[in-house]
Write an enzyme that holds these catalytic residues in place. Structure first.
Site, mmCIF file in Angstrom:
data_model
loop_
_atom_site.group_PDB
_atom_site.id
_atom_site.type_symbol
_atom_site.label_atom_id
_atom_site.label_comp_id
_atom_site.label_asym_id
_atom_site.label_seq_id
_atom_site.Cartn_x
_atom_site.Cartn_y
_atom_site.Cartn_z
ATOM 1 N N LYS A 36 0.814 -1.217 0.000
ATOM 2 C CA LYS A 36 0.000 0.000 0.000
ATOM 3 C C LYS A 36 0.850 1.271 0.000
ATOM 4 C CE LYS A 36 -0.645 0.237 5.028
ATOM 5 N NZ LYS A 36 0.117 1.482 5.182
ATOM 6 N N THR A 37 1.959 1.276 0.743
ATOM 7 C CA THR A 37 2.787 2.486 0.780
ATOM 8 C C THR A 37 3.355 2.789 -0.598
ATOM 9 O OG1 THR A 37 3.369 1.988 3.081
ATOM 10 C CG2 THR A 37 4.716 3.606 1.938
ATOM 11 N N ASP A 218 -3.446 7.635 4.443
ATOM 12 C CA ASP A 218 -3.029 6.254 4.664
ATOM 13 C C ASP A 218 -3.674 5.741 5.955
ATOM 14 O OD1 ASP A 218 -1.736 3.874 4.282
ATOM 15 O OD2 ASP A 218 0.218 4.576 5.002
ATOM 16 N N GLU A 219 -3.880 4.436 6.043
ATOM 17 C CA GLU A 219 -4.474 3.790 7.233
ATOM 18 C C GLU A 219 -5.814 4.443 7.600
ATOM 19 O OE1 GLU A 219 -3.246 1.121 8.171
ATOM 20 O OE2 GLU A 219 -1.056 1.130 8.092
ATOM 21 N N GLN A 249 -8.116 -4.818 9.236
ATOM 22 C CA GLN A 249 -7.007 -4.504 10.135
ATOM 23 C C GLN A 249 -7.337 -3.333 11.061
ATOM 24 O OE1 GLN A 249 -2.892 -5.099 8.413
ATOM 25 N NE2 GLN A 249 -4.022 -4.977 6.494
ATOM 26 N N ARG A 604 1.151 -11.433 9.903
ATOM 27 C CA ARG A 604 2.525 -10.945 10.112
ATOM 28 C C ARG A 604 3.530 -12.014 9.699
ATOM 29 N NH1 ARG A 604 1.291 -6.519 9.370
ATOM 30 N NH2 ARG A 604 -0.717 -7.497 8.962
#
Length: 644
Positions: A36-37, A218-219, A249, A604
């Protein structure tokens, strides 16, 4: 415009679709490990390449680290350009308020109070209305109110605990008044007052809407009410908003994050496009398929299915021990095996637990094997204040000389005996050539002269001496476990912890774990020798973690794992009441967030994922039969290999 062929070796087709979207609202549903970044930074580069001046682009994220990383990536993509504004929400608020807060009657050279400053100011407000305690709780409630954009008159005090409900509105108003008199803002004001500025001054809002016609966030699933409205106001009618996030998330509701903000994006911005990033670059297929199966049980989500081309990989290992010691032993043995036989660096392995108290047993086993570890985002069990406090009280039962332990414990609870008085007591004992605690006993019995104590101090010292003497009598006959329980009870230590309601539950769990440690130590050593027990725990508490550099195992709560990745991850304590946590069992929303937390933990892991539980556990002062977590039943058996 950058062409798709230029992205061919850097972005997949879905990422390219998101990056090439220039105008209008877009929601990028970015699954775990989906890059995503990279999408956000390439989208900024695309805007600039298409002719949008960098000064008209605003990118917002949640941490300074994330903002710094985004800036670095943009600079590497476009080294010859000026750069857009990349900021956290709070830093953005500071920038706007420095320029425009005079419209709200403040001077632009306002001071920003940190948490200590804010708490000190609030304590003065509480004293003004005749309340001596509750500062931590009231501070948290004011913070929640500001993040929900509530003025004092907006808060429904009927839901607040007694006696806070009777004074909250008055204290909140007085707190804001005194902040304003000092031309100061607290951390929450940076968002609260920015939104108020926009709502009350249309011309100011229009200025910032013109300045930043392109907004990226973002987020987005982590936004609270203030951040959500701040973004909507900046976007305005142009609606050039590009948000990246994942409802699966969303795990920070306790911080004020509202999952509805991302779930309602298409309602808030009619005609918005939605792009799903489903290719995962982190985990093997088996891990992803298991995580996908688990999260399907949630209703509050956007449908998406993560996939990977990294191969099927190992099955998830499930281990259920008869006791929590068997569970911890298996986990640490497996970590050692992976490190020695498979050359997996210790730093590429993590133990995830739901609550902090669970770290203790794993720390014990790691210390026994001399495997270095770090508590990420927390403090080692034996270094936690409440553990050190209680061990210091216990140490007073074994010696009459320990000035450090006396100094640490004599005001638990507060007895008005400060460092100056303690030094006088120490000096008096030295002159009399008798042990420190013996001198205290003689002092309260009037057998020595020379030290002037106030009535409060004399009564406090008498109370302290009596408690230590009582516990010494208990020590003569009682098992260690009972002695620790009696120490907690007779010292009124739970009352000390209750002074901070925000941390009380976590700290109480930790002292319950100390009771469990005493019981376990007694069984293993067939002894109730307090001195030996304290000696072992002191050695553990003295481990210099600062010397653990480089290759060390990561221990952390699942909440601290967001954004991280490991070759091997261990999710431990997979039992009802632990995970999902007991606090979530009565609410649909709480249970769904616990499931999202499990999903985050599972995703993770890159190559190896372990789930573990215990059939019995010494919990909350007694042995308990534990039920396996419902999350274990929700993962299809075909993805799991159980180890017996």
């Amino acid at each position: 415009m950058l062409q798709e062929m230029e992205f061919s070796n850097k972005l997949n087709p879905t990422q390219v679709e998101a990056v090439n979207h220039l105008d209008g609202p877009l929601l990028v549903l970015a699954g775990a490990g989906s890059g995503k970044t990279r999408v956000v930074t390439f989208r900024i580069a695309q805007l600039i390449e298409s002719g949008v001046p960098p000064s008209q682009i605003l990118a917002v994220t949640f941490t300074n680290k994330a903002a710094g990383e985004m800036r670095e990536r943009i600079q590497s993509l476009l080294p010859r350009y000026d750069y857009p504004t990349v900021s956290t929400f709070h830093s953005l608020g500071v920038k706007i308020l420095r320029e425009s807060i005079q419209h709200l009657g403040y001077a632009t050279n306002f001071t920003i109070y940190d948490e200590e400053d804010s708490s000190k100011l609030l304590r003065g407000c509480l004293q003004a209305v005749g309340v001596k305690k509750e500062a931590k709780t009231v501070r948290s409630l004011i913070s929640n109110a500001k993040n929900a954009l509530q003025f004092p008159s907006d808060v429904d005090v009927s839901d607040l605990p007694y006696p806070i409900q009777n004074i909250f509105s008055e204290v909140y108003s007085l707190y804001q008044q005194r902040l304003r008199e000092a031309n100061a803002l607290d951390f929450d004001d940076l968002l609260f007052l920015t939104v108020r500025l926009f709502q009350e001054h249309a011309d100011v809002l229009a200025h910032y809407q013109k300045q930043w016609p392109y907004l990226l966030i973002d987020e987005y699933q982590d936004t609270n009410e203030a951040q959500y409205l701040m973004a909507r106001l900046i976007v305005g009618e142009k609606r050039n908003i590009f948000v990246v996030g994942d409802p699966d998330q969303s795990i920070y509701s306790w911080r004020g994050a509202n999952i509805e903000n991302i779930l309602n994006f298409e309602r808030d911005y009619p005609g918005a496009r939605v792009v799903r990033l489903e290719q995962n670059y982190r985990s093997t297929t088996n891990i992803l398929d298991a995580a996908n199966s688990l999260i399907q049980y949630n209703n509050s989500r956007y449908e998406k299915t993560l996939w990977s081309d990294l191969g099927e990989g190992e099955k998830i290992t499930l281990f259920v021990g008869g006791t929590e010691r068997e569970e911890a032993g298996f986990v640490v043995d497996e970590i050692e095996r992976l490190h020695t036989s498979h050359q997996i660096p210790l730093s590429q392995m993590t133990i995830f637990y739901r609550t902090n108290f669970q770290s203790r047993l794993f720390e014990d086993f790691l210390l026994r094997k001399r495997l270095p570890y770090v508590i990420v985002g927390g403090i080692s069990f034996y270094q936690r204040k409440e553990i050190k406090d209680l061990l210091a009280i216990l140490r007073m039962l074994t010696t009459n000389h320990d000035v450090v332990s006396l100094q640490r414990t004599i005001n638990l609870p507060k007895r008005g005996i400060g460092l100056t008085t303690i030094e006088k007591i120490r000096a008096g004992a030295s002159v009399q050539e008798i042990p420190l605690f013996t001198y205290c006993v003689k002092l309260v019995q009037g057998e020595v002269d020379g030290i002037r104590l106030s009535a409060k101090q004399r009564e406090g010292l008498r109370d302290y001496v009596q408690i230590i003497q009582n516990l010494r009598e208990v020590q003569k006959e009682a098992p260690l476990q009972k002695l620790v329980i009696e120490t907690i009870r007779q010292s009124h230590y739970l009352d000390v912890l209750r002074e901070d309601k925000e941390t009380f539950d976590d700290r109480k769990e930790n002292i319950n774990e100390l009771v469990a440690k005493a019981h376990e130590w007694e069984l293993m050593n067939d002894s109730n020798n307090l001195e030996l027990f304290l000696e072992e725990l002191t050695l553990k508490g003295s481990i210099d973690e600062a010397n653990f550099s480089g290759d060390q195992i990561n221990l952390m709560t699942l909440h601290n794992g967001k954004g991280l990745e490991y070759t091997a991850a261990f999710l431990v304590g997979m039992e009802e009441e632990l995970f999902p946590h007991a606090n979530s069992r009565n609410t649909f929303e709480g249970l769904e967030e616990e499931r999202r937390l499990c999903y985050v933990g599972m995703t993770r892991a890159k190559q190896r994922l372990y789930l573990s539980a215990s059939e019995t556990r010494f919990l909350w002062g007694q042995h308990r039969m534990m039920r396996p977590s419902r999350f274990l039943r929700e993962i299809p058996k075909k993805y799991i290999e159980r180890i017996y």
